[in-house]
Enzyme design. Structure first.
Site, PDB file in Angstrom:
ATOM      1  N   LYS A 109     -23.251 -19.684 -24.619  1.00 37.22           N
ATOM      2  CA  LYS A 109     -22.951 -18.294 -24.998  1.00 37.22           C
ATOM      3  C   LYS A 109     -21.529 -18.195 -25.523  1.00 37.22           C
ATOM      4  CE  LYS A 109     -26.085 -16.932 -25.337  1.00 37.22           C
ATOM      5  NZ  LYS A 109     -27.366 -17.448 -25.020  1.00 37.22           N
ATOM      6  N   ASN A 138     -39.167 -17.986 -47.352  1.00 37.24           N
ATOM      7  CA  ASN A 138     -38.574 -18.379 -46.071  1.00 37.24           C
ATOM      8  C   ASN A 138     -39.176 -19.731 -45.726  1.00 37.24           C
ATOM      9  OD1 ASN A 138     -39.305 -17.274 -42.677  1.00 37.24           O
ATOM     10  ND2 ASN A 138     -37.711 -18.614 -43.378  1.00 37.24           N
ATOM     11  N   GLU A 164     -25.907 -22.755 -20.064  1.00 33.11           N
ATOM     12  CA  GLU A 164     -26.189 -21.535 -20.814  1.00 33.11           C
ATOM     13  C   GLU A 164     -24.892 -20.733 -21.021  1.00 33.11           C
ATOM     14  OE1 GLU A 164     -28.294 -20.512 -22.682  1.00 33.11           O
ATOM     15  OE2 GLU A 164     -28.120 -18.339 -22.730  1.00 33.11           O
ATOM     16  N   ARG A 184     -32.206 -12.633 -39.172  1.00 27.48           N
ATOM     17  CA  ARG A 184     -32.827 -13.912 -39.537  1.00 27.48           C
ATOM     18  C   ARG A 184     -31.957 -14.705 -40.516  1.00 27.48           C
ATOM     19  NH1 ARG A 184     -38.123 -14.208 -38.316  1.00 27.48           N
ATOM     20  NH2 ARG A 184     -38.405 -15.798 -39.886  1.00 27.48           N
ATOM     21  N   LYS A 192     -31.310 -15.970 -36.021  1.00 24.55           N
ATOM     22  CA  LYS A 192     -32.033 -15.689 -34.783  1.00 24.55           C
ATOM     23  C   LYS A 192     -33.243 -16.591 -34.609  1.00 24.55           C
ATOM     24  CE  LYS A 192     -32.940 -13.309 -31.092  1.00 24.55           C
ATOM     25  NZ  LYS A 192     -32.121 -13.726 -29.940  1.00 24.55           N
TER      26      LYS A 192
HETATM   27  C1  F6R Z   1     -28.783 -19.080 -28.298  1.00 26.23           C
HETATM   28  C2  F6R Z   1     -30.088 -18.940 -28.918  1.00 26.23           C
HETATM   29  C3  F6R Z   1     -30.766 -20.169 -29.400  1.00 26.23           C
HETATM   30  C4  F6R Z   1     -32.290 -20.049 -29.174  1.00 26.23           C
HETATM   31  C5  F6R Z   1     -33.007 -21.246 -29.809  1.00 26.23           C
HETATM   32  C6  F6R Z   1     -34.496 -21.212 -29.521  1.00 26.23           C
HETATM   33  O1  F6R Z   1     -28.304 -17.854 -27.847  1.00 26.23           O
HETATM   34  O2  F6R Z   1     -30.601 -17.857 -29.055  1.00 26.23           O
HETATM   35  O3  F6R Z   1     -30.250 -21.304 -28.810  1.00 26.23           O
HETATM   36  O4  F6R Z   1     -32.517 -20.008 -27.796  1.00 26.23           O
HETATM   37  O5  F6R Z   1     -32.793 -21.233 -31.180  1.00 26.23           O
HETATM   38  O6  F6R Z   1     -35.084 -20.048 -30.016  1.00 26.23           O
HETATM   39  P1  F6R Z   1     -36.488 -19.563 -29.504  1.00 26.23           P
HETATM   40  O7  F6R Z   1     -36.349 -19.196 -28.076  1.00 26.23           O
HETATM   41  O8  F6R Z   1     -36.827 -18.390 -30.375  1.00 26.23           O
HETATM   42  O9  F6R Z   1     -37.439 -20.712 -29.691  1.00 26.23           O
END
Ligand code: F6R
Length: 613
Positions: A490, A105, A486, A27, A608
């Protein structure tokens, strides 16, 4: 964005806090710290810029270790928003008297105003953070009742927060509260915990309470009491977590990302289980959308961020093709501020792995405030998005720890196909034979993904020949263009190479000017109806000296006349190919990142879960 953890009980707090922070490093990881009320009743703090390992080495020194002996404490791993990563800006933050410590946070939007006001009351500030106003505000209101002071302080806060607070004057309790940032409470025998996420405390307890916005919790070694904003005691359901802590460990793989890439066959199977069954109509758990609701839908919005947004773009192709409902896909941070045209004939689908992404949550709330039904696709049971949406379709990918999303994306795609078929079934846009054929093909995807995972040599070789390049282009047409986005994300996020996705036909409208001798191009040519067109686009770049890695399906060996090396994907219905096409792209990004010596699981500047705007 930032992880917090707290412990009170009979055990030594220090190690429990550090162990919890290890599980939360995904995080944020630019600094970490803990505060413990020690055996002498003193608030003692240790914090350190950089990875958690730095804090651990600091704690190794016996002086620090002894000073931090105690059974109550809070910890934090930071992803900087206000103020650079530094020891000073790291959490926990305290009041001047060093009696109250806070881990936070989120973002306090009105912190400058509060800071100025507190300065007029004689308070001093040492860090650049928004958080530092909180312990001082609590101090201002403190009259021998920590809960009361926290309640008064948060009534002044604007923004988002999950807070853990301890006071040396009340050494037997932790007070915590959340608004728009995740916070869970763990209940053990003679001990209690708070954490931003379940894995942080799963080695100690499986009994979890999910807090709602502005619910306050007081933790003591005798248990937990939860209160509403009005100070009334609330009874909350205790959820027993059944999944295994090992699911969040590396299981022999070098990195979480490669482990999660390999978990995709299982994740795909799990996400289809009970929904896609041969000979049976599509079963979408208990979602409330009726046939009448579906017939009424004139437009679907899919809203998400990052990788989840890319899954949404595939969703557009799929739903429009299968169910013939117009779909608009939007980035959540755009959707929430642009006054989109929505009415009672609109369905909003939000996609979020974490279920906590601030912009996606705001988009959901915006739609709900207009009376629009929201269907969420998420991976995290009990997340804010899962709780606030009208209907939820879970992706059963298991915990995703690497910052770069892989198995969450492919399970989001599976969910999109399932939903597309469900809508088609209700709208009669496909015959039952057509639906059955797609379902049968879907059920072959896990096995085909396994096959792809066995052949990595071409990708490893390509990575070792190209990892020093500064730019890469990923081309595709139709649904391949969505996968290209995508793939490009990556590559850029974990290897820091500038990589861009382009629609094959669009290249010649400007960007082809960037193609020169040696430029790296990855060309996705998996779609049978667009194959020849894509090959023409590839020729346009090879003529100008580009080096091309081509992706196509088994049998199209003539691609080798045009590209430098080729990846062959097992045959399956064209519309399902993105689930397979993305896997070599994920692997390629991984190998390039390794070759460049990057920190694959924790790429720079990223976290994340993006729980702030
Ligand atoms: C890229 C990645 C980010 C998430 C984005 C949305 O690999 O992980 O682009 O996809 O921050 O996150 P969520 O899906 O948790 O809303």
């Amino acid at each position: 964005m930032c992880g917090i953890v707290g412990y009170i009980g009979k055990q030594e707090a220090q190690q429990i806090l550090v162990n919890g922070l290890k599980k939360l490093e995904y995080r944020g990881y630019d600094s970490a710290g803990i505060a413990v009320i020690n055996e002498q009743g003193k608030m003692v703090i240790a914090k350190s810029k950089g990875r958690l390992a730095n804090l651990e080495s600091k704690l190794e020194s016996s002086l620090e270790k002894d000073a931090l002996k105690g059974n109550i404490g809070i910890g934090h791993t930071r992803w900087a928003t206000h103020g650079e990563p530094s020891d000073l800006n790291s959490h926990p933050h305290t009041n001047q008297k060093n009696t109250i410590s806070v881990v936070h946070n989120g973002i306090i939007e009105n912190y400058l105003r509060l800071r100025e006001w507190l300065i007029t009351k004689g308070y001093k500030f040492y860090s650049e953070t928004d958080t530092e106003v909180i312990p001082n505000l609590i101090d201002y209101y403190y009259e021998n009742d920590l809960l009361d002071a926290v309640m008064k302080a948060i009534s002044k806060l604007e923004g988002s927060y999950a807070l853990g607070v301890v006071s040396a004057k009340e050494p037997g309790k932790i007070v915590a509260v959340r608004k728009d940032c995740p916070l869970i409470v763990g209940i053990g025998k003679d001990e209690a915990f708070i954490a931003s996420d379940v894995p942080a405390i799963l080695n100690y307890t499986r009994d979890i309470v999910y807090l709602e916005n502005k619910e306050f919790v007081v933790l003591t070694s005798n248990g937990v009491d939860i209160f509403s904003l009005e100070g009334e005691k609330i009874e909350k359901e205790i959820c027993h977590i059944t999944w295994n802590a090992d699911a969040a460990e590396k299981a022999g793989f070098e990195h979480f990302m490669i482990k999660e890439i390999h978990e995709q066959p299982k994740a795909l199977r799990d996400t289809m289980t009970s929904r896609i069954v041969p000979g049976k109509s599509i079963n979408l758990d208990n979602i409330s959308l009726t046939k009448e609701d579906i017939e009424k839908i004139e437009k679907i919005y899919i809203v998400a961020c990052g990788t989840a947004y890319h899954a949404g773009i595939i969703g557009k192709y799929v739903i429009e093709k299968l169910a013939r409902i117009p779909v608009e896909v939007d980035i959540a941070s755009e959707f929430r501020y642009r006054d989109p045209i929505i009415n009672d004939r609109t369905l909003l689908i939000v996609i979020s792995q974490s279920g906590e992404t601030a912009d996606t949550l705001a988009a959901l709330r915006h739609a709900k405030s207009k009376g629009i039904k929201v269907l969420a696709i998420t991976n995290v049971v009990g997340s804010s998005i899962s709780r606030e949406a009208d209907d939820v379709l879970y992706t059963w990918a298991g915990p995703e720890i690497a910052v770069a999303s892989t198995k969450a994306y492919t399970t989001q795609l599976i969910t999109m196909y399932t939903l597309g078929l469900f809508l088609a079934q209700n709208k009669n846009t496909l015959t039952s034979e057509e639906i059955e054929a797609i379902k049968n093909d879907m059920l072959t995807l896990p096995e085909k993904a396994e096959e792809i995972l066995k052949n990595k040599e071409v990708l490893q070789k390509f990575a070792s020949n190209t990892y020093m390049h500064k730019d890469m282009f990923v081309l595709g047409r139709g649904i391949d263009y969505a996968v290209a986005m995508e793939g490009a994300l990556k590559i850029k996020e974990i290897s820091y190479i500038h990589s861009e996705a382009y629609a094959g036909g669009e290249l010649k409208h400007g960007t082809i000017a960037l193609i020169e001798e040696g430029t790296i191009v990855i060309a996705l040519a998996t779609q049978s109806d667009l194959y020849e067109k894509m090959i023409s686009n590839v020729r346009e770049v090879t003529t100008r000296g580009a080096k091309v890695l081509g992706f196509t399906v088994e049998g199209n060996t003539n691609i080798e006349k045009t590209v430098d090396s080729a990846i062959y994907l097992p045959k399956v219905n064209d519309i399902l190919l993105p689930v397979l096409t993305v896997i070599p792209l994920q692997l390629l990004a991984y190998y390039i990142s390794i070759q460049r010596g990057c920190d694959v699981d924790k790429p720079r500047n990223l976290a994340k879960s993006v729980t702030v705007e």
